[in-house]
Design a protein around this motif. Structure first.
Motif, PDB file in Angstrom:
ATOM      1  N   GLY A 188      -0.527   0.011   0.140  1.00 30.48           N
ATOM      2  CA  GLY A 188       0.414   0.484  -1.040  1.00 30.48           C
ATOM      3  C   GLY A 188      -0.367   1.124  -1.903  1.00 30.48           C
ATOM      4  N   LYS A 189      -0.479   0.729  -3.088  1.00 28.54           N
ATOM      5  CA  LYS A 189      -1.635   1.591  -3.709  1.00 28.54           C
ATOM      6  C   LYS A 189      -3.104   1.856  -3.609  1.00 28.54           C
ATOM      7  N   VAL A 195      -1.886   4.691  -1.967  1.00 27.62           N
ATOM      8  CA  VAL A 195      -1.715   6.230  -1.308  1.00 27.62           C
ATOM      9  C   VAL A 195      -1.801   7.166  -2.999  1.00 27.62           C
ATOM     10  N   ASN A 196      -1.989   8.388  -2.298  1.00 25.14           N
ATOM     11  CA  ASN A 196      -2.643   9.352  -2.810  1.00 25.14           C
ATOM     12  C   ASN A 196      -2.531  10.590  -2.494  1.00 25.14           C
ATOM     13  N   THR A 205       2.515   1.872   5.715  1.00 23.39           N
ATOM     14  CA  THR A 205       2.134   1.507   4.575  1.00 23.39           C
ATOM     15  C   THR A 205       3.513   0.835   4.108  1.00 23.39           C
ATOM     16  N   CYS A 206       3.007   0.480   2.177  1.00 23.88           N
ATOM     17  CA  CYS A 206       3.932  -0.500   1.574  1.00 23.88           C
ATOM     18  C   CYS A 206       5.590   0.743   2.188  1.00 23.88           C
ATOM     19  N   LYS A 258       7.876  -0.096  -0.636  1.00 23.77           N
ATOM     20  CA  LYS A 258       7.970   0.912  -1.577  1.00 23.77           C
ATOM     21  C   LYS A 258       7.480   2.579  -2.237  1.00 23.77           C
ATOM     22  N   HIS A 259       6.345   2.193  -1.076  1.00 24.01           N
ATOM     23  CA  HIS A 259       5.583   3.447  -1.091  1.00 24.01           C
ATOM     24  C   HIS A 259       6.238   4.486   0.054  1.00 24.01           C
ATOM     25  N   SER A 260       6.586   4.467   1.045  1.00 21.24           N
ATOM     26  CA  SER A 260       6.788   5.592   2.326  1.00 21.24           C
ATOM     27  C   SER A 260       7.361   6.401   1.410  1.00 21.24           C
ATOM     28  N   GLU A 289       7.016   7.993  -1.389  1.00 22.08           N
ATOM     29  CA  GLU A 289       5.492   8.749  -2.221  1.00 22.08           C
ATOM     30  C   GLU A 289       4.298   9.502  -0.817  1.00 22.08           C
ATOM     31  N   LEU A 290       4.580   9.347  -0.465  1.00 22.48           N
ATOM     32  CA  LEU A 290       3.714   9.206   1.540  1.00 22.48           C
ATOM     33  C   LEU A 290       4.294  10.447   1.410  1.00 22.48           C
ATOM     34  N   TYR A 309       8.844   3.899   8.012  1.00 19.56           N
ATOM     35  CA  TYR A 309      10.110   3.642   6.905  1.00 19.56           C
ATOM     36  C   TYR A 309      10.571   2.617   7.772  1.00 19.56           C
TER      37      TYR A 309
END
Length: 631
Positions: free
Chosen positions: A116-117, A119-120, A142-143, A145-147, A149-150, A174
């Motif tokens: 997750g960290k 993901v950019n 991914t984590c 919490k970051h889905s 954003e992804l 997700y």
């Protein structure tokens, strides 16, 4: 010659079911047909020893064609599937290089597991450099919490590539209920998060971002009808809650992806995927999804039959993988891959054979890829759509599994899948199934080749096990919650613990076969006993036979035997067993191979241990480990 071919079967008179039954009854010689030949499955229905054309009468599964609603025979008219391989992303440039390499080796679908960290936008661009979104199915985990954003990053990236988004297939994994099933952690805001993700992914019509991970149920030990029934309830919960929130049913249905595991029950797994397509199609159409396009597949009243097409990814099971005799995992995953591809899935991951004990290497990944490529390029499985159609057996299995799964779906849906998870109903049911399956393995009613039957006596495995946490980028920041989670052990775990304990012991126990008397029985029982004790990793010394019990006991002591197994016939045990027991005098553990009629009399004389086909292999070996001081 042509005439002969035309009349190939004319010389064979038809045989009625009644005639077959009469012949079978005669051959059984009074034995009960139901007990001897009818298979009572774990799925809650019975399977007959033979099926005939008349067994297809009234079945709904035989009425459709491939690509036609309700899609029993496939959601498409061909049987091509994506060959998928997953990559755990640590270094993005290295992962990109690996992806490009395996695309040249036959892979058509990539799965990226990203922390997750990490993901950019910059990392995703580096990861997908040189990979054409129209040519490859792209999948991401991914984590949780970051889905979102992804998803947003992927939408922007793919749109920037000037491609036809209708030709870009993929997914973001997700799963609203993953934290509960994996860690027992509630996800109370899942509806809002799922709705956001579905709407954010709308610009990518062929990307599925709401995942039903039935693989988790499969790998926890569920029965087939449970995996399917709960998966349907899971998918329906997402569809129901998001449409209640105001999202379009067609959009939501097209954003849901099912990830199924594949067990080793060959024909039933084929039937499972056929039943899944059928039942999911019926569920989706109950929401009256509207078709916004001019499409030949919509109903007369404008409903979207395309929305009712399940998108099913399949992955070979980790539940029945083993650490010992690990190459047998290749046989398991190959038959699993055959089940899924014959049934007609959209994409497939064959896990490397060493998945259970280490991170896969280039060799095991190559073999796993080639298992699929062989099915395509040499077996031509992709050339025939629904090859099992019309099979009296598989059509009946499809109908029976669908019936049991639908019953479970209705029971679960009445309360709601999310509420059932919070109450632990789903987890408890699967834990009970896993316990039953573990018992079946312990008693050899379910066979794991190389683990509870025919072990490699000289193999060691402790040196090859690499301990490590999950680096799939999911569930970060979650400790164990208060809700019930799913079991995580494999079928072979308990046997492997026994054998690894033996490996680490200061001395490997020696089991000596004292073979005497009837030649056929002593050989059969020594082989049985050798396999029995070999499952714990003991050193087994077999023998051709002894003239006297005294000679056999002396030879056993000479070999410093810890366990002496008397192998003879039932009739001879009444004489040989007391004599052997008296000569051994407790200097070694004495075992009689079999269950002779004189067992009670022998027990009364102090003979404690008997091994036979009714023995619980696991419990018996645990007892001996304890007696031998092996922890």
């Amino acid at each position: 010659m042509a005439n002969l071919k035309e009349k190939l079967f004319t010389d064979f008179p038809p045989v009625s079911t009644e005639e077959w039954m009469a012949k079978i009854t005669a051959d059984l010689k009074g034995a009960d047909f139901e007990k001897k030949l009818v298979w009572k499955t774990n799925e809650g229905f019975n399977v007959n020893p033979f099926y005939r054309g008349e067994n297809l009468e009234g079945l709904k599964t035989v009425d459709s064609l491939p690509g036609e609603f309700p899609y029993v025979r496939g959601t498409k008219k061909d049987n091509n599937w994506y060959v998928r391989q997953d990559i755990n992303v640590v270094d993005f440039k290295a992962a990109n290089a690996k992806a490009l390499d395996i695309l040249d080796k036959g892979v058509t679908s990539l799965g990226f597991h990203i922390k997750g960290k990490d993901v950019n936008a910059e990392n995703i661009k580096a990861l997908l450099n040189g990979i054409h979104p129209e040519a490859v199915e792209l999948n991401f985990s991914t984590c949780q919490k970051h889905s979102l954003e992804l998803v947003k990053i992927l939408v922007d990236y793919i749109k920037s590539q000037n491609v036809d988004v209708l030709q870009c297939f993929g997914s973001v994994n997700y799963d609203p209920f993953k934290t509960i099933l994996k860690k027992g952690v509630d996800n109370a805001e899942w509806v809002e998060k799922a709705a956001e993700i579905a709407l954010a992914a709308a610009p990518l019509p062929r990307f599925r971002v709401l995942n039903v991970n039935a693989t988790r149920l499969n790998n926890a030990g569920s029965y087939i009808y449970q995996e399917l029934g709960y998966a349907l309830a899971n998918g329906n919960e997402i569809l129901s809650k998001l449409t209640e929130k105001g999202l379009d049913a067609t959009l939501v249905a097209k954003k849901i992806k099912f990830n199924f595991g594949i067990g080793s029950n060959y024909f039933m797994e084929i039937a499972k995927f056929r039943a899944a397509r059928w039942l999911w199609a019926e569920i989706v159409m109950a929401y009256n999804p509207k078709c916004p396009n001019e499409c030949s597949n919509k109903t007369d009243d404008g409903l979207c039959r395309c929305a009712a097409k399940i998108y099913a990814h399949a992955e070979t099971s980790t539940y029945n993988m083993t650490i010992f005799d690990a190459h047998v995992n290749l046989l398991r995953s190959q038959t699993e891959a055959m089940s899924a591809t014959i049934a007609g899935i959209n994409s497939l991951t064959v896990l490397p054979f060493d998945e259970a004990y280490k991170d896969s290497d280039d060799f095991s990944e190559r073999i796993a890829r080639n298992q699929q490529l062989l099915l395509k390029e040499e077996c031509h499985f992709d050339k025939i759509t629904d090859a099992s159609a019309g099979s009296y057996y598989i059509e009946n299995l499809t109908s029976s599994i669908a019936e049991q799964a639908w019953k479970l779906f209705l029971e679960t849906d009445e309360k709601g899948f999310y509420e059932a998870l919070k109450a632990g109903t789903v987890q408890s049911a699967i834990a009970a199934s896993a316990a039953n399956r573990s018992k079946a393995v312990a008693t050899r009613r379910e066979i794991l080749l190389g683990t509870n039957q025919y072990p490699n006596f000289t193999e060691t495995a402790a040196h090859k096990i690499v301990e490590g946490g999950c680096n799939c980028g999911c569930g970060e920041g979650h400790s164990q919650g208060t809700l019930q989670s799913l079991p995580t052990t494999r079928l072979a775990t308990d046997f492997e613990k026994l054998r690894l304990a033996t490996e680490k012991a200061d001395k490997t126990p020696v089991v000596f076969m004292l073979t005497i008397g009837n030649l056929a029985m002593r050989l059969a029982r020594s082989q049985f006993s050798a396999n029995f004790f070999g499952c714990a990793g003991y050193k087994v010394i077999d023998n051709l036979g002894f003239q006297t019990v005294e000679e056999g006991v002396k030879a056993a002591f000479d070999k410093k035997a810890d366990i002496i197994v008397l192998c003879s016939s039932d009739d001879e045990y009444a004489e040989y067993a007391p004599e052997a027991h008296k000569l051994i005098q407790g200097k070694a553990h004495f075992v009689v191979a079999g269950a002779p009629a004189s067992m009670d009399e022998l027990k009364a004389q102090g003979i404690e241990h008997f091994v036979n086909v009714r023995s619980n292999v696991l419990d018996t070996l645990r007892t001996f480990n304890a007696k031998l001081g092996i922890q």
